[in-house]
Write an enzyme that holds these catalytic residues in place. Structure first.
Site, PDB file in Angstrom:
ATOM      1  N   SER A  26     -17.027 -17.973 -46.169  1.00 23.23           N
ATOM      2  CA  SER A  26     -15.694 -17.716 -46.694  1.00 23.23           C
ATOM      3  C   SER A  26     -15.670 -16.488 -47.592  1.00 23.23           C
ATOM      4  O   SER A  26     -16.681 -16.076 -48.163  1.00 23.23           O
ATOM      5  CB  SER A  26     -15.203 -18.941 -47.476  1.00 23.23           C
ATOM      6  OG  SER A  26     -13.985 -18.678 -48.114  1.00 23.23           O
ATOM      7  N   HIS A  39      -3.646 -27.182 -44.200  1.00 25.29           N
ATOM      8  CA  HIS A  39      -2.400 -26.492 -44.537  1.00 25.29           C
ATOM      9  C   HIS A  39      -1.215 -27.424 -44.337  1.00 25.29           C
ATOM     10  O   HIS A  39      -1.174 -28.227 -43.399  1.00 25.29           O
ATOM     11  CB  HIS A  39      -2.239 -25.251 -43.661  1.00 25.29           C
ATOM     12  CG  HIS A  39      -1.117 -24.353 -44.067  1.00 25.29           C
ATOM     13  ND1 HIS A  39       0.126 -24.404 -43.480  1.00 25.29           N
ATOM     14  CD2 HIS A  39      -1.041 -23.387 -45.024  1.00 25.29           C
ATOM     15  CE1 HIS A  39       0.921 -23.500 -44.040  1.00 25.29           C
ATOM     16  NE2 HIS A  39       0.233 -22.879 -44.977  1.00 25.29           N
TER      17      HIS A  39
END
Length: 577
Positions: free
Chosen positions: A493, A290
Site C-alpha cells: 500500500s 467502501h
C-alpha cells in the site's frame, strides 16, 4: 464519581428530553442522593455513523440503525454537545474538592447542607461557563480556505449566487463573472497545494485536449455498439478497455466492460452482475469495505454478511470461512478489496479462492467482484502481490480513473465476462443500441482523458509511478516514526495511517481523511518528498500546540479548584465565627 450527600435537583420532563437528545444526561442514584454530569458518547469515535448498522439476515428493510432515524439537526446537536461535555467532564468541581479537602473541612461541609448546595450551584455554573467557552471556540474557530467543515457541519456549504444579466450592464456583468472564476481558480490552486488525504493523482496536464470542451461527447449505451448519436468517443473507450483487458489477462472475445462515471458505479455494476447471475446469492464483504458496496446491497435488496477484519484492515479469513460454511445452501457473491478505503489493505484473492474450495463451493456457485478503486491499477506492477487476473475464476473488476491515472473528472472502468453480461443486456430502440450499463449516458471526455494518459505513459510509465508512490510512502512512515507519531503502512500500500491530529484546522488544511482516532495520507504520483517534509513539520507543530493547550487546561482546572477551595474555606471560617 464519588458519592456525596446532596440532593439531586428536580428536573422537568422537557429538560430530561433535551438532555437525552443533546447527548448529556444526569446519573441519579436515589439511595446515595448523588448526581453527576457525564458524557454520553459513542464507543468508537464519539459520533453516530451510518456504518454502525448491523445486518439482519432476511430483513433488508430493518438494516438501518436507530441513529439514522434521527433528524439531521439532532445528529448535529448530538455530535457537538458530546464533544463539549466530554472535553469539560474533567472540570467537575464538587468531587475533586471533596477529595482535596482536609477531614475536618469535609465534616463541616457535610454538616452544612445549605452551604454545600450553594457550592454545587457555583461549580455547575462554572461548568456551564466553560462549556459555553468551548462551544464558542468551535463556532468561532477560523475556517481555513482549504477544506469543508467537520462532518457535523457539512451542510453549511456556501452558495455562489447566480445574478441575472439584466441586473447589470453587460461589461460589468462579464467582469464580475471573470472575477468569480479567477478567485475560484486561486482557491483550487491553494487547495491542490495542501492535498494529501484522498487518493487523487493531481499530476497531469491535458492542455492539448482543451479544444474538445466545445463538444458534447456522450458515449450513451453499449460501448461496442454505436447509437444514432454521433458525437461520441467510443473508439477511445474501446482502446482503453483493450489496455485493461491485457492488464487483467482476458481475451477480447471473452470480456465486456465500459468506462463508468465514478468508482462507485463500477462497484454497483459488479455487484449487480453477481446478483443477476446468482439471484439467491449472499453478499460477503469485509467491514472496512467502501460504503458503495453496502449501498449496492441495500439497493438490490440483497442479504449480506459483514465480515470482521484483522488489525491491518484485511478481511478475517477464518470468519469468512465460518460464514461460508454456515450458509452453504446458498450461492456466494464476494467483494474482494484490492486496497481498503482507510488502511489500504489488500484482501488475498488466492486465499479467498482456497477458502471457497475448502468450503465446497463450485465455480458456478460463487461470483467474485474485485474492488480495485486505487490499488487495482498498482497491484499488477508489484511483483510480490497476488495477481488480479481473469485467469482466476473472478467475475468482475473495477477501478477508478480519477485516482491513480489522474483524470480531471470522476470516472472509472468496470470489466466482466461476456457470458455474464448477456443476462442483463437489453435492446433500446430509442438509442438504436444495446445497453447493460448503470447510468446510460456516460462522459465521453473521460474516455479520451484516460486513453491520452495511458498512451503517453504506457505500462512502463505506470510502473515507475507505482514504484515512486510505494517508495515515498515508506519515507513518510519513517519520518513519522522518527517524530514519535504512531503509524502503520501495509506492505502493498501507499496509504500511511497515523494518529488522528486533534487540531481541526490542521485536518482541514491538509484535507485529511479521518475515521475514529486515525487519519491517513495517500501518497500519489504528485506527492514528492518536499511536500511530505512540510506536512510532517506542520504536524509536529500542530501536536505541540495541542499539547501546550492541554497543559493550560489542566492548570486552569487546578486553579479553579484552588479558588473554590479558598472561597469555601473562607466561608467556613465566617460561619464558625
Amino acid at each position: 464519581c464519588q458519592s456525596t450527600t446532596h440532593t439531586a435537583p428536580r428536573r422537568s420532563k422537557r429538560r430530561k428530553k433535551n438532555e437525552a437528545r443533546n447527548g448529556t444526561h444526569r446519573n441519579v442514584d436515589a439511595n446515595q442522593k448523588h448526581t453527576c454530569v457525564r458524557s454520553c458518547v459513542f464507543e468508537d469515535d464519539r459520533r453516530p455513523r451510518p456504518s454502525a448498522q448491523k445486518h439482519v439476515e432476511g430483513k433488508p428493510h430493518e438494516r438501518r440503525s436507530s441513529v439514522l432515524r434521527k433528524q439531521p439537526g439532532d445528529w448535529c446537536r448530538t455530535t457537538m454537545n458530546s464533544r463539549v461535555v466530554s472535553m469539560t467532564a474533567e472540570l467537575q468541581v464538587p468531587t475533586p474538592i471533596a477529595k482535596l479537602m482536609k477531614e475536618e473541612q469535609r465534616e463541616t461541609v457535610w454538616e452544612n447542607e445549605k452551604m454545600e448546595a450553594e457550592l454545587v450551584q457555583v461549580a455547575q455554573g462554572k461548568l456551564k461557563e466553560v462549556q459555553k467557552r468551548v462551544m464558542k471556540g468551535f463556532q468561532d474557530e477560523p475556517v481555513a480556505p482549504y477544506q469543508a467543515l467537520p462532518v457535523s457541519l457539512k451542510h453549511l456549504a456556501s452558495a455562489e449566487p447566480i445574478v441575472e444579466p439584466s441586473e447589470r450592464a453587460p461589461e460589468e456583468h462579464n467582469a464580475e463573472i471573470a472575477r468569480v472564476i479567477e478567485e475560484y481558480t486561486d482557491l483550487l490552486r491553494e487547495r491542490t497545494k495542501h492535498h494529501l488525504g484522498y487518493p487523487y493523482n493531481l499530476d497531469f496536464d491535458y492542455g492539448p485536449l482543451e479544444g474538445l470542451q466545445r463538444f458534447s461527447i456522450n458515449n450513451l449505451g453499449d460501448p461496442f455498439i454505436e447509437s444514432n448519436y454521433g458525437v461520441h468517443s467510443r473508439q477511445f473507450e474501446l482502446g482503453t478497455l483493450l489496455w485493461f483487458a491485457k492488464l487483467w489477462e482476458i481475451s477480447p472475445e471473452d470480456y465486456w466492460g465500459y468506462i463508468t462515471n465514478c468508482g462507485t458505479e463500477g462497484n454497483l455494476h459488479g455487484i449487480y452482475v453477481g446478483r443477476e447471475v446468482l439471484p439467491d446469492g449472499i453478499l460477503y464483504t469485509s467491514s472496512e469495505t467502501h460504503y458503495s458496496v453496502f449501498k449496492a446491497a441495500r439497493m438490490y435488496r440483497m442479504d449480506f454478511e459483514r465480515i470482521e477484519t484483522m488489525e491491518t484492515g484485511e478481511i478475517n479469513y477464518d470468519t469468512l470461512q465460518e460464514r461460508l460454511v454456515r450458509n452453504k445452501g446458498r450461492p456466494a457473491i464476494l467483494n474482494v478489496n484490492i486496497g481498503t478505503t482507510v488502511k489500504g489493505a489488500v484482501d488475498d484473492l488466492d486465499k479467498v479462492l482456497e477458502i471457497l474450495d475448502s468450503a465446497g463451493y463450485r465455480e458456478e456457485e460463487f461470483y467474485i467482484h474485485c474492488d480495485g478503486a486505487l490499488f487495482g491499477l498498482m497491484i499488477p506492477f508489484v511483483k510480490q502481490a497476488p495477481m488480479v487476473t481473469f485467469k482466476k475464476p473472478i467475475g468482475s473488476v473495477s477501478v477508478s480513473g480519477h485516482k491513480f491515472i489522474g483524470c480531471p473528472m470522476p470516472c472509472g472502468v468496470v470489466m466482466t465476462r461476456m457470458k455474464h453480461i448477456k443476462v442483463l443486456s437489453s435492446d433500446i430502440e430509442y438509442l438504436n443500441s444495446r445497453d447493460a450499463t448503470i447510468m446510460g449516458s456516460r462522459n465521453g471526455h473521460a474516455a479520451i482523458y484516460m486513453w491520452y494518459t495511458l498512451t503517453k505513459k504506457g505500462y512502463g510509465g505506470m510502473r515507475k509511478d507505482v514504484e515512486k508512490c510505494l517508495r515515498n510512502a515508506l519515507v513518510l512512515k519513517n519520518m513519522l516514526e522518527k517524530a514519535g507519531v504512531k503509524c502503520m503502512l501495509n506492505e502493498l500500500s501507499s496509504t500511511v495511517v497515523f494518529e488522528r491530529p486533534t487540531e481541526e484546522t490542521f485536518i482541514r488544511k491538509w484535507q485529511l481523511a479521518c475515521q475514529g482516532d486515525i487519519a491517513h495520507v495517500v501518497v500519489m504520483p504528485n506527492v514528492d518528498i518536499n511536500k511530505l517534509q512540510i506536512f510532517v513539520a506542520e504536524l509536529i507543530a500542530s501536536r505541540a500546540r495541542e499539547a501546550v493547550q492541554a497543559a493550560k487546561q489542566v492548570a486552569l482546572a487546578a486553579k479553579e479548584i484552588e479558588d473554590c477551595d479558598y472561597e469555601f474555606t473562607a466561608s467556613s471560617s465566617d460561619s464558625e465565627m
